[in-house]
Motif scaffolding. Structure first.
Motif, PDB file in Angstrom:
ATOM      1  N   LYS A 579       0.844  -1.191   0.000  1.00 43.36           N
ATOM      2  CA  LYS A 579       0.000   0.000   0.000  1.00 43.36           C
ATOM      3  C   LYS A 579       0.879   1.241   0.000  1.00 43.36           C
ATOM      4  N   ASN A 580       0.469   2.204  -0.784  1.00 40.52           N
ATOM      5  CA  ASN A 580       1.267   3.405  -0.934  1.00 40.52           C
ATOM      6  C   ASN A 580       0.388   4.610  -0.619  1.00 40.52           C
ATOM      7  N   PRO A 581       0.819   5.495   0.306  1.00 37.96           N
ATOM      8  CA  PRO A 581      -0.047   6.634   0.640  1.00 37.96           C
ATOM      9  C   PRO A 581      -0.279   7.557  -0.554  1.00 37.96           C
ATOM     10  N   LEU A 582      -1.492   8.052  -0.669  1.00 29.79           N
ATOM     11  CA  LEU A 582      -1.823   9.014  -1.720  1.00 29.79           C
ATOM     12  C   LEU A 582      -1.078  10.311  -1.455  1.00 29.79           C
ATOM     13  N   PRO A 583      -0.638  10.995  -2.509  1.00 28.58           N
ATOM     14  CA  PRO A 583      -0.034  12.312  -2.269  1.00 28.58           C
ATOM     15  C   PRO A 583      -1.069  13.261  -1.666  1.00 28.58           C
ATOM     16  N   GLN A 584      -0.619  14.081  -0.742  1.00 29.37           N
ATOM     17  CA  GLN A 584      -1.509  15.006  -0.034  1.00 29.37           C
ATOM     18  C   GLN A 584      -2.047  16.081  -0.975  1.00 29.37           C
ATOM     19  N   LEU A 585      -3.345  16.285  -0.928  1.00 31.60           N
ATOM     20  CA  LEU A 585      -3.976  17.316  -1.766  1.00 31.60           C
ATOM     21  C   LEU A 585      -3.605  18.702  -1.235  1.00 31.60           C
ATOM     22  N   PRO A 586      -2.993  19.566  -2.079  1.00 28.51           N
ATOM     23  CA  PRO A 586      -2.617  20.897  -1.588  1.00 28.51           C
ATOM     24  C   PRO A 586      -3.854  21.739  -1.242  1.00 28.51           C
ATOM     25  N   GLU A 587      -3.633  22.706  -0.403  1.00 30.71           N
ATOM     26  CA  GLU A 587      -4.739  23.492   0.137  1.00 30.71           C
ATOM     27  C   GLU A 587      -5.545  24.210  -0.940  1.00 30.71           C
TER      28      GLU A 587
END
Lengths: 598, 244
Positions: A579-587
């Motif tokens: 499992k690979n974390p999704l890239p964080q959605l920028p603000e």
């Protein structure tokens, strides 16, 4: 073993929308040598079957469309599992790519003002799909084909790539055979772009052309690239269900976009009963409002619930069939005859009219169509860099259906055609940059080539062994039964076991290489088995229901799983799941989503 | 129910029709029958196909002597008795039902591509694009090429584009924003004069494109206007000018 060798700077595998768009981009620089290898004749790739249109916020119709709304629609449709960076690029660049296609010679349907006409589609807030009646894919492929041919690319038609090679950590070449005479060719290349499309052929009831056997997925996996989101196979809600011989053939979402409604055997318009909470602001909850929208009053009214996203509509049809309210042959009725005039239907949906008349003896201007879910599109694929489309392997790029990231857990109709243009172009552009920075052509080991050829020739003239067509049928049946629309742990596990048994089966084919279709079926079988296993293993790992992936044993969202992608990679002989974390959605992008959610 | 089929098997050196019998079901098309024979009886039976939905134009063949798409020809539409399936005759045979159609791709390269002017405003009216759109429905099945006697009987592949590429040229010429005149190309390289409008191509087109009336005849008229205008010829003779 004898084989020819060709040297190119860039090798493009596949000549559908993505491959051809990449080729056009790469050949803008005349100092590099570019080849396109395709499994079929030029212009016949699966792109040709796309019907409804290509999504881009051209803003030619009612409402104020822009990239932000398109971004939000795609993220929401993909159940927030998409790679935000790819979605942002796609939403921003689609309109320019569509206009450019017009400059290449595509002749889209027009608005009264003389602009490109756009039709409404499921999950898109505004009428967003540039189209040519219901044969948009044909227009796209012919336009790109002619542009590419006149730019001077070398095209190898009816060649099948069977293996990719590396030199250290760089891609270095590809082995293939000519389908017509079975002779082998080695392409040595600095960069390779995979644009091989999808893998719908893992299923028996499906919409894909002959080509969709997951070749690119398997090739990339074998050479060490990562596959991602393979559990997300989109089942299109409307495929033909009768006669049996055409079961699965696509009925465009455009039918619903043009006002077609879904009814059960009691004549009830059932989609009003299946509106998910998260979409209740987006669609009409009564017939009156839905009908007013179809008649053209789109400012005050919301669109019909038939235009909910594909995952929702497919499951609704299944529910109706399960509750004994299905159509005669186990589907639902799709009725446009009661909503639009015969002339309008023939003008906007000519190939649907033709298809039902010829294949099912149904006149869609008079009678409803019978439709049901059909495997259509794999959202998952090769994990790529969102900007450059490069995979984990240096010099190996991927775009189009074979790449993952843009569509998340569910693709919106029309987004795939602009995906091909936007990321096909980027593949061409970045492969070109990469190839030009590559000082020397990487090399391919002769022993590896010999070994690969030996492996390919194994089933030829074998005394005993299975018929590859029979094994393919068994695989398709297994996938439909254990990894179909509704999945469950024990079932998936059974499926995996059968796939692994099928992998061990020895295949025998007639002992020659002259257009030997049995041998070709054996080669396709190997790709199909790899992608089927990838799909099943990912489906097992995602213990939740999201978008196109539905688990009867885990019917809801799982918050933690909503933040990861399932990744597969080859580890020795094993397929490793992680499992690979999704890239964080920028603000700033989160704000866009919030803005349109209110 | 069982049905009989006669399928062309072999290559350029040696080929013959072979008989097969299989069980068929309601709704089956010719391509289904070929696939069934391939899966159950003849695994290396060569057939070219892609979409099986009438959209790609790959499975062209001659069924009971008539050029058709196998995927759009239902068995129930054919007369009783064995169904004969052979390859297209206007192109060299590769194997069984598959022919070498690469010549067509070479013709396409000769046609000047779409050329808009640099300052084009991209506005077009629907009524103005409809003619070009009719021609752009072509799925390149090459059945029109197969049936055209200039190619099929007289083998003038070196002087004649064939109906498909007259349609292609017409689609470019009738694009409202194209700027190129392809009349000379059609006359000199395309050999459009060789067509004597028997309309065989129009009859076999699975996309119902009105090839002869809407594409070939208007293009022939352009050639006539440009090269054989009687007044221009008379004027030229009168003043001994070189008139094309």
């Amino acid at each position: 073993m004898n084989y020819e060798t060709h040297n190119y700077d860039i090798l493009i595998v596949g000549a559908g929308g993505a491959g051809l768009r990449a080729a056009i981009e790469a050949t803008n620089d005349k100092s590099v040598k570019v080849a396109v290898v395709c499994k079929s004749l030029l212009g016949k790739a699966h792109t040709v079957m796309a019907e409804g249109g290509m999504a881009a916020s051209l803003d030619n119709m009612e409402g104020e469309d822009n990239w932000e709304v398109h971004f939000r629609d795609t993220m929401k449709g993909g159940k927030f599992l998409s790679n935000w960076e790819m979605v942002e690029i796609h939403a921003k660049e689609s309109a320019e790519r569509v206009r450019e296609l017009e400059e290449f010679g595509a002749v889209f349907d027009r608005t009264e003002d003389g602009d490109i006409h756009q039709r409404p589609f499921g999950g898109h807030t505004f009428a967003r799909l540039a189209h040519v009646a219901d044969r948009t894919g044909l227009e796209m492929i012919r336009t790109l084909q002619d542009k590419a041919v006149h730019q001077g690319i070398d095209v190898f038609m009816e060649y099948r790539i069977t293996k990719l090679f590396k030199d250290g950590d760089r891609i270095s070449g590809a082995l293939c055979y000519n389908r017509n005479d079975g002779k082998f060719t080695l392409f040595q290349a600095k960069a390779i772009i995979l644009a091989t499309g999808g893998c719908g052929k893992c299923f028996a009831v499906q919409t894909n052309s002959w080509e969709g056997t997951g070749d690119g997925h398997a090739l990339a996996y074998e050479v060490g690239a990562e596959l991602m989101d393979m559990e997300f196979m989109q089942f299109h809600p409307t495929g033909m269900v009768w006669p049996l011989s055409v079961k699965g053939v696509l009925v465009t979402e455009g039918v619903r976009g043009e006002g077609g409604i879904l009814k059960n055997s009691r004549g009830e318009r059932f989609m009003f009963n299946y509106i998910p909470d998260s979409f209740k602001n987006d669609v009409a909850d009564n017939e009156e409002e839905a009908n007013a929208w179809v008649k053209g009053d789109r400012q005050k009214n919301r669109k019909p619930p038939e235009l909910l996203t594909r995952d929702v509509v497919a499951k609704a049809i299944l529910e109706e069939v399960k509750a004994d309210r299905g159509s005669k042959h186990g589907g639902a009725y799709l009725d446009i005859a009661s909503e639009q005039s015969p002339d309008y239907i023939k003008k906007r949906l000519p190939s649907m009219y033709h298809q039902f008349m010829r294949l099912a003896d149904v006149d869609i201007t008079k009678d409803p169509m019978e439709v049901g879910p059909t495997a259509h599109y794999i959202m998952g694929g090769i994990k790529v860099n969102p900007q450059t489309t490069e995979s984990k392997i240096k010099g190996l790029f991927a775009s189009g259906e074979v790449a993952a990231g843009l569509h998340g857990a569910n693709r919106l109709g029309g987004n795939s055609l602009t995906d091909l243009l936007v990321f096909g172009k980027r593949s061409g552009e970045y492969a070109l940059k990469y190839a030009k920075n590559c000082e020397k052509t990487p090399s391919v080991s002769k022993e590896e080539v010999d070994r690969a050829i030996e492996e390919l020739l194994k089933p030829l003239g074998k005394e005993e062994g299975e018929n590859p067509f029979t094994v393919q049928s068994e695989l398709k049946e297994t996938m439909g039964k254990y990894c179909g629309i509704i999945r469950e742990e024990k079932e998936i596990e059974k499926g995996i076991k059968i796939i692994e048994e099928l992998m061990k089966k020895e295949v025998a084919v007639p002992d020659h290489r002259d257009l030997n279709t049995a041998w070709h079926a054996y080669v396709s079988l190997k790709s199909l088995l790899t992608v089927s296993l990838a799909l099943a293993k990912s489906a097992l790992a995602r213990k939740e229901s999201r978008g196109a992936h539905t688990r009867s044993d885990y019917p809801g969202y799982d918050e933690a799983l909503g933040k990861v992608n399932i990744i597969l990679n080859k580890s020795g002989e094993d397929m490793k799941v992680s499992k690979n974390p999704l890239p964080q959605l920028p603000e700033n992008l989160q704000k866009i989503i919030d803005k349109y959610e209110q | 129910m069982n049905s009989k089929f006669r399928i062309y098997r072999g290559n350029q050196q040696k080929a013959e029709y072979k008989d097969y019998e299989i069980e068929v079901q309601e709704g089956m098309v010719v391509l289904d029958a070929v696939h069934k024979i391939q899966a159950e009886l003849e695994p290396d039976l060569a057939v070219r196909w892609n979409c099986k939905a009438g959209k790609c134009g790959s499975c062209s063949a001659e069924v009971n002597g008539k050029p058709v798409l196998m995927c759009m020809t239902r068995l129930s539409s054919l007369p009783e008795g064995p169904v004969q399936i052979g390859p297209m005759k206007a192109f060299p045979l590769i194997k069984d039902l598959v022919t070498d159609v690469s010549w067509n791709y070479e013709q396409n390269k000769k046609i000047t591509p779409f050329t808009p002017s640099k300052d084009t405003v991209w506005k077009m009216q629907q009524r103005d694009v409809e003619r070009a759109q009719e021609f752009r429905k072509c799925i390149e099945c090459f059945l029109c090429q197969d049936v055209c006697h200039v190619l099929r009987t007289h083998k003038k592949h070196d002087q004649f584009f064939g109906p498909r590429f007259f349609v292609r040229t017409a689609s470019l010429d009738m694009h409202p924003l194209d700027t190129v005149n392809r009349t000379e190309l059609l006359k000199e390289k395309g050999g459009i004069g060789l067509c004597n409008i028997t309309k065989c191509c129009t009859e076999v087109c699975p996309e119902d494109i009105n090839i002869t009336d809407n594409a070939i005849i208007p293009m022939k008229e352009r050639v006539a206007d440009q090269y054989y205008d009687p007044i221009k010829t008379f004027w030229g003779k009168l003043f001994k000018k070189n008139v094309k």
